[in-house]
Design an enzyme around this catalytic site. Structure first.
Site, PDB file in Angstrom:
ATOM      1  CD  GLU A 247     -37.887 -22.218 -54.319  1.00 25.37           C
ATOM      2  OE1 GLU A 247     -37.689 -22.001 -55.311  1.00 25.37           O
ATOM      3  OE2 GLU A 247     -36.928 -23.305 -53.645  1.00 25.37           O
TER       4      GLU A 247
ATOM      5  CG  HIS B 260     -27.849 -23.164 -49.381  1.00 25.25           C
ATOM      6  ND1 HIS B 260     -27.589 -22.335 -50.682  1.00 25.25           N
ATOM      7  CD2 HIS B 260     -28.278 -24.251 -49.838  1.00 25.25           C
ATOM      8  CE1 HIS B 260     -28.017 -23.013 -51.423  1.00 25.25           C
ATOM      9  NE2 HIS B 260     -28.362 -24.262 -51.294  1.00 25.25           N
TER      10      HIS B 260
HETATM   11  C1  LIG Z   1     -34.198 -21.646 -55.100  1.00 20.03           C
HETATM   12  C2  LIG Z   1     -33.788 -22.801 -54.743  1.00 20.03           C
HETATM   13  N1  LIG Z   1     -34.735 -24.021 -54.408  1.00 20.03           N
HETATM   14  C3  LIG Z   1     -34.209 -25.254 -53.851  1.00 20.03           C
HETATM   15  C4  LIG Z   1     -32.934 -25.386 -53.903  1.00 20.03           C
HETATM   16  C5  LIG Z   1     -32.448 -26.981 -53.426  1.00 20.03           C
HETATM   17  N2  LIG Z   1     -31.842 -27.715 -54.534  1.00 20.03           N
HETATM   18  C6  LIG Z   1     -30.427 -27.412 -54.385  1.00 20.03           C
HETATM   19  S1  LIG Z   1     -30.088 -28.456 -55.982  1.00 20.03           S
HETATM   20  C7  LIG Z   1     -31.594 -28.690 -56.403  1.00 20.03           C
HETATM   21  C8  LIG Z   1     -31.932 -29.396 -57.489  1.00 20.03           C
HETATM   22  C9  LIG Z   1     -31.604 -28.717 -58.933  1.00 20.03           C
HETATM   23  O1  LIG Z   1     -31.604 -29.493 -59.955  1.00 20.03           O
HETATM   24  P1  LIG Z   1     -30.945 -29.145 -61.301  1.00 20.03           P
HETATM   25  O2  LIG Z   1     -31.105 -27.596 -61.557  1.00 20.03           O
HETATM   26  O3  LIG Z   1     -31.500 -30.171 -62.410  1.00 20.03           O
HETATM   27  O4  LIG Z   1     -29.392 -29.362 -61.189  1.00 20.03           O
HETATM   28  P2  LIG Z   1     -28.557 -30.528 -60.794  1.00 20.03           P
HETATM   29  O5  LIG Z   1     -28.508 -31.032 -59.630  1.00 20.03           O
HETATM   30  O6  LIG Z   1     -29.122 -31.742 -61.794  1.00 20.03           O
HETATM   31  O7  LIG Z   1     -27.210 -30.179 -61.469  1.00 20.03           O
HETATM   32  C10 LIG Z   1     -32.606 -28.247 -55.466  1.00 20.03           C
HETATM   33  C11 LIG Z   1     -34.028 -28.456 -55.275  1.00 20.03           C
HETATM   34  C12 LIG Z   1     -32.003 -24.389 -54.083  1.00 20.03           C
HETATM   35  N3  LIG Z   1     -30.586 -24.389 -53.931  1.00 20.03           N
HETATM   36  N4  LIG Z   1     -32.541 -22.962 -54.643  1.00 20.03           N
END
Ligand SMILES: Cc1ncc(C[n+]2csc(CCOP(=O)(O)OP(=O)(O)O)c2C)c(N)n1
Ligand SMILES: Cc1ncc(C[n+]2csc(CCOP(=O)(O)OP(=O)(O)O)c2C)c(N)n1
Ligand SMILES: [Mg+2]
Ligand SMILES: [Mg+2]
Lengths: 391, 344, 391, 344
Positions: free
Chosen positions: B78, B147
């Site tokens: 972000e 959130h």
């Molecule tokens: C700072 C932030 N940006 C966006 C999100 C929304 N979000 C939650 S999980 C996710 C994907 C994360 O992917 P990864 O780190 O690969 O973990 P996985 O879901 O594969 O376990 C996103 C974009 C968030 N929780 N926090």
């Protein structure tokens, strides 16, 4: 089921001693072995070399007068001078086209001057006068110059690096998406070695790598962030390019104390970025001769270290180079000296004479659509967002 | 085409047959797509906005129409991509920067608060930031403490930007058009809870001016001022209170900055009472600002001091029953209005 | 005057095609060649292997019931299941000592169970009940368990990584500065591959490197962050260890679909970190079998890709390994199956029966010093910071 | 040892000869060092706090006394080291985390706002965060738009933490001791402009309770409520106004959260008028909160609506004349008090 083990070099870089007294950890003498300049150096026209020298001398003189004006309390706030690093801004910006965007950190007077801002506009800004480049509202750390494609001067360490990616995104988008022609511009984003420790920079590099942005991140590695020697604050300080490699960037180490070297190398780096539209990372080795800002006694480094770097003085080096080649007659150098002295003296006189920024400016430039004149009241008269309306 | 407040169909008016009904999320997209068709400088970037069609499907189909050069999927960075968007805006583009949730914008607080809104000022008028930051704001979906932020509570303190917070699809489209055409940074707050709401939305682009509140329901006994999702709680409360013989004037501020104090003060001078309903935490909130300004400017018109209904002053709980109690709701609004009108 | 040029591999990794339609970019089939397990694998006691299998089966069953409960609206908010990644949490946490701190992201049920949280406390949390590990106030993304040294469950991508550094700092500080003995504990900090793109993680790695912190960052590289295949969001996705190397960390790539392999490798990684007090980075290759959360149709990847990973199923792989060695009689497997089914069924029944968290809890745990009971008013009764005082 | 409000020497009282006078910066350090001597769990981290002795010399000499294991120089990674400190606090240490300037804490907004203050809540009471974040806050030194933030305007909206903002060396020491001993996150706001101010400070450790304001000057016509540096502007204004025959009661809130509404309301009920002086921007600020609460709770006691003096609602300018005009100052306070007391 490969196990790629990459142990750090035995004396783990940048890791603080787990206990015991902290000995002053100096970055040491310049490691550069004076390598001969390549033959291309000889092809640079003399008047070009002269203009670089004159610009470096102008910056040096300008900064010395800034320090003086700061003592005289004509300049307030924080003031970071560029003395010692002149070859970086001059060499890099001379390798750039006029419409290539540039953005840098708060140690920005050198970039502003080398990019074409007048000494008057730059000095008047610091004097808080209406004729300053930002009408006295920005100050030393925020030199902006739209005509010269200088997008600031930014005070928050590292914050300019995503902006640099954004500028590169914009020029590429303008060319390729709007105008339908190939990308033509390259953005230079300068940052200090201390800014390498800000997460935003890593995000910016990753984005630049993913989006194929024509941006060159130039780490002006002067060995210190305030009083912190680079290896005390940054892992892999002995091979900073690892930070760029981790994002798939083209990586370079460049001696930033020699303007000819900077220009030669950066010309290639920039033209490669222009041609390939790929980002690059430059570890530009340099040294800050003065304190971090006006109030820094430099206790964190030794006099010996400082003296060892004296012989690297970029202004002196270019002068010597030119003299050695018989290209700098005594009267030319004297002319430059008196010219830059006069130019800076005039800038100071101009700034002294320039009117204080009027109080009405307090309420301008908050929004593009003006918010009306200053009303002289402390009540929250801006809250309605209307033209100077007081309910 | 621009629409004035009075032309706007109110949420409580019956919808004539044949009216074009559009979901909130689609209304936002219509505004964005319309502006992108009109102005090539406009582009959208954010996490999952392209191939995934948006975490909340606001940008559904936009990648298909505009391609990957204008609908840009970003990594979870972000701070990086908000800064990138700001740089692009300084250079003349008009980015729409989506935060999947405004709660995540905290990692980008420096670029969005300490950079974009100050750029014009500290450059002495040279570099503006025509940029829209948008995304889901507020609690209600059991998303828990990290959130569920209502960033208006934090961010509205900052000068140099505008905050729009629509409560229905019509406003979502009109305010988004205004936001994109605005030359200054705009924070556009959507509520994931309302994205499926349907309402009448004209097909063409229209803009709703910032700083013009809209009276959602006229009344005489008490003004209820709100923004965004709680406007619906206020209308619900007004309906219930009408049965008790209390006539409420419900006003939707539409933007938090600029604040339409003209409409606000006019209404309070008529009703002589104010309840402000603000989904953010109470302390130093937009609701506090409205209450303080009304107390100041309508002091002699008030029969009762301004009252405030907020989310409770605690982190957002996960459990549904706690979360519902935590949020401003019709019950709390009714209680406050009864107090403000001395019917408690 | 060295010029270290490090051009990126010819097909620049992770860079998006500059224009044209985006073809779905899949992460592809598992690249792992089934290498034979080292002989050490044979030395692991059978009951230990059985306990791992049972735990993985428990997590699998638990997650399946979560999905069901989510459909039934007994669980609200976001819910991210761990199916496919069980070997990572089980293998890593089994290699840990009981008092080693653990912190992870929001996909945390597996870690909670493997760390010793009861299925009841974990499920009741998601049901929003008073018997949940956080009294129903945290939810699926925020599993905390002080007794088991689990420091959460964190919802903001990447935010837990500086916490991990802090936990390692604290244990080392406690041992070395307060108690005057050698550091004895290692912290595991789990993150997703998408979290690698957050600047905070780079800051955390740099700090860990500088301060010699005994922390292992485990990137659970399941190839996707939501719908974004790793190379669409991350440069150097083909060699993620470059991110750790850039901070001088010990770096490893580990096949995370095989619990025995995970345990063997991680035991060494952890014990090295314990002995040297140096941080490490693990690219733990795994796969998420289900959608990102409950509302994800997985259009961003092909059925073929998913099927190719089916054969890697960590539960199936351990079962096969045990069967091949004659260590898993049919009745043992059946017993495990019925046991975990019963355990999870009981957890659901327990959670159904557990009382809703009382409204009074709304005002508790805001401060360590309680703020007094819920007063039933919407007026800002907390603002004075006093025990339930209403002015 | 704890001190009550009445024992506190007021800034306006003459100092008896032989009194121990200490600089503001040294008072903070005395508190930190004293606590570090008492409790090994306490440590200090931040940029340049060690070898450089602190950018503003607050931590001068601490590296020498406590060594590099407890006085930790960090890289310029606010998000990283604030998060590290929070993790350490969860594990039972008691970090003091210095932001060289609170303006830089924006890059750490996520850990300090969305994490530390919510940890106890979202863990159901399991993990508290006994941590002090501290540093320079506010404008006045011509540091320009990005370095002059008054973060209380932004951050005080958030529940789960406390905000202390001392106005003199005595309070700086006593409030810092309380902050370090507190089991919850505390934001401690110092003004670089005041670090050289001297005042009487006892040698021993003492603590000043949070949420207890102190009357700096008694008066009968108008209450002036403030915190931090502007308390001095308020006293200056009160002095000037006394000559005009207006008697002001100047109160120093000492903490913004918790807010000592008891003292606030008591004073307003006596003077029947309030001017709140808050160095942050006006919109949705602590000053708005105070005005709104007083309007609510003291409605019938007020002869005039509460008035507010803030920094102007624009980014901070660099030029000295603009900056001085931008800040709350005695002139503006006098104008407001005259209005509030109908002597305008
Ligand atoms: C700072 C932030 N940006 C966006 C999100 C929304 N979000 C939650 S999980 C996710 C994907 C994360 O992917 P990864 O780190 O690969 O973990 P996985 O879901 O594969 O376990 C996103 C974009 C968030 N929780 N926090
Ligand atoms: C986010 C942030 N943290 C801290 C500071 C305070 N600060 C200003 S300059 C500086 C040192 C930066 O060093 P470096 O990046 O190496 O640049 P140099 O001064 O050497 O040009 C620090 C810590 C800041 N401006 N922004
Ligand atoms: Mg430096
Ligand atoms: Mg992933």
């Amino acid at each position: 089921m490969a196990m790629a083990t990459t142990p750090p070099p035995s004396s783990s870089p940048g890791s603080n001693p787990p206990s015991g007294p902290t000995a002053p950890l100096a970055i040491g003498a310049p490691s550069r072995k004076a390598a001969p300049l390549p033959s291309e150096a000889l092809e640079i026209p003399t008047d070009r070399l002269h203009s670089w020298l004159r610009m470096m001398m102008l910056i040096r003189e300008f900064e010395l007068r800034c320090m003086q004006a700061y003592q005289e309390k004509k300049i307030g706030g924080f003031c970071h001078v560029y003395i010692g690093q002149e070859a970086v801004a001059v060499g890099c910006l001379e390798a750039l086209r006029k419409d290539d965007p540039v953005v840098t950190a708060y140690r920005d007077h050198g970039h502003a001057l080398a990019r074409g801002m007048t000494a008057k506009a730059c000095m008047a800004e610091m004097f808080g006068r209406i004729d300053g480049c930002a009408k006295g509202k920005g100050g030393s750390m925020h030199m902006f110059d739209k005509a010269n494609h200088l997008y600031g001067g930014h005070g928050i360490v590292g914050a300019q690096t995503p902006l640099a990616a954004g500028l590169a995104f914009a020029t590429k988008y303008e060319d390729e998406v709007i105008a339908g022609r190939k990308n033509s511009r390259v953005t230079l984003g300068f940052l200090g070695d201390g800014a390498v420790n800000q997460g935003a920079f890593h995000e910016a590099m990753n984005l630049a790598g993913l989006l194929d942005l024509p941006v060159v991140f130039i780490v002006e590695n002067n060995g210190y962030s305030m009083g912190t020697a680079i290896h005390r604050g940054t892992t892999m300080a002995h091979r900073l390019v690892a930070k760029g490699e981790a994002n798939g960037l083209d990586c370079y180490e460049i001696d930033g104390m020699d303007v000819i070297n900077v220009w030669l190398k950066m010309s290639k780096v920039i033209e490669k970025a222009r041609a390939t539209s790929r980002p690059a990372f430059v570890d530009m080795k340099t040294y800050r001769y003065k304190g971090h800002s006006m109030s820094d006694p430099r206790k964190y480094r030794t006099r010996e270290e400082e003296e060892a770097w004296d012989s690297e003085d970029p202004v002196g080096r270019l002068q010597k180079h030119l003299k050695d080649r018989g290209l700098l007659p005594g009267e030319t150098l004297e002319r430059f000296e008196s010219e830059v002295r006069a130019e800076v003296r005039e800038a100071v006189a101009f700034s002294d004479a320039s009117p204080l920024t009027p109080l009405s400016e307090l309420y301008h430039d908050v929004f593009v659509e003006r918010m009306g004149p200053y009303t002289g009241t402390s009540l929250p008269n801006m809250l309605t967002g209307k033209q100077g309306v007081q309910p | 085409m621009s629409s004035t407040a009075t032309e706007t169909p109110s949420a409580t008016l019956p919808v004539p047959p044949g009216t074009r009904l559009v979901e909130f999320r689609d209304a936002i997209r219509e505004a964005m797509s319309g502006e992108m068709r009109r102005d090539k400088r406009v582009f959208l970037l954010g996490e999952e906005v392209g191939e995934y069609n948006g975490a909340y499907k606001v940008s559904r189909g936009m990648l298909e129409e505009f391609g990957p050069r204008r609908i840009i999927d970003t990594p979870i960075s972000e701070s990086g991509f908000a800064g990138l968007a700001i740089g692009a805006a300084m250079a003349g583009l008009r980015p729409i920067c989506e935060f999947m949730s405004w709660s995540f914008s905290l990692v980008a607080a420096d670029p969005i608060l300490n950079n974009a809104p100050k750029m014009l000022y500290m450059s002495g008028g040279q570099f503006g930031c025509p940029i829209v930051f948008r995304g889901n704001d507020g609690a209600g979906g059991q998303l828990g403490s990290t959130h569920s932020g209502c960033v208006e509570g934090l961010y509205s303190n900052v000068p140099g930007m505008k905050i729009a917070i629509p409560s229905d699809p019509y406003d979502a489209k009109g305010l988004m058009v205004t936001a994109i055409r605005d030359d200054d940074p705009v924070f556009f707050l959507e509520s994931e809870r309302m994205l499926g709401n349907k309402g009448p939305v004209p097909e063409e682009q229209y803009s709703i001016p910032f700083g013009k509140a809209i009276v959602r329901r006229e009344g005489t006994d008490c003004t209820i001022w709100s923004w965004g999702r709680p406007v619906h709680f206020a209308l619900e409360a007004a309906e219930a209170l009408a049965k008790e013989g209390i006539s409420c004037e419900v006003i939707d501020g539409r933007t938090i900055r600029p604040l339409d104090t003209e409409t606000l003060f006019r209404s309070v001078r008529k009703t002589n009472a104010l309840v402000v309903v603000d989904q953010s935490w109470p302390f130093a909130s937009p609701g506090a600002e409205v209450a303080a300004q009304v107390a100041h400017r309508c002091f002699d018109d008030l029969d009762h001091p301004p009252l405030r209904v907020h989310s409770d002053d605690v982190p957002t709980p996960y459990a549904s029953n706690l979360e519902q109690e935590y949020l401003p709701n019709a019950r709390k609004i009714c209680e406050a209005v009864r107090t403000a009108t001395y019917r408690a």
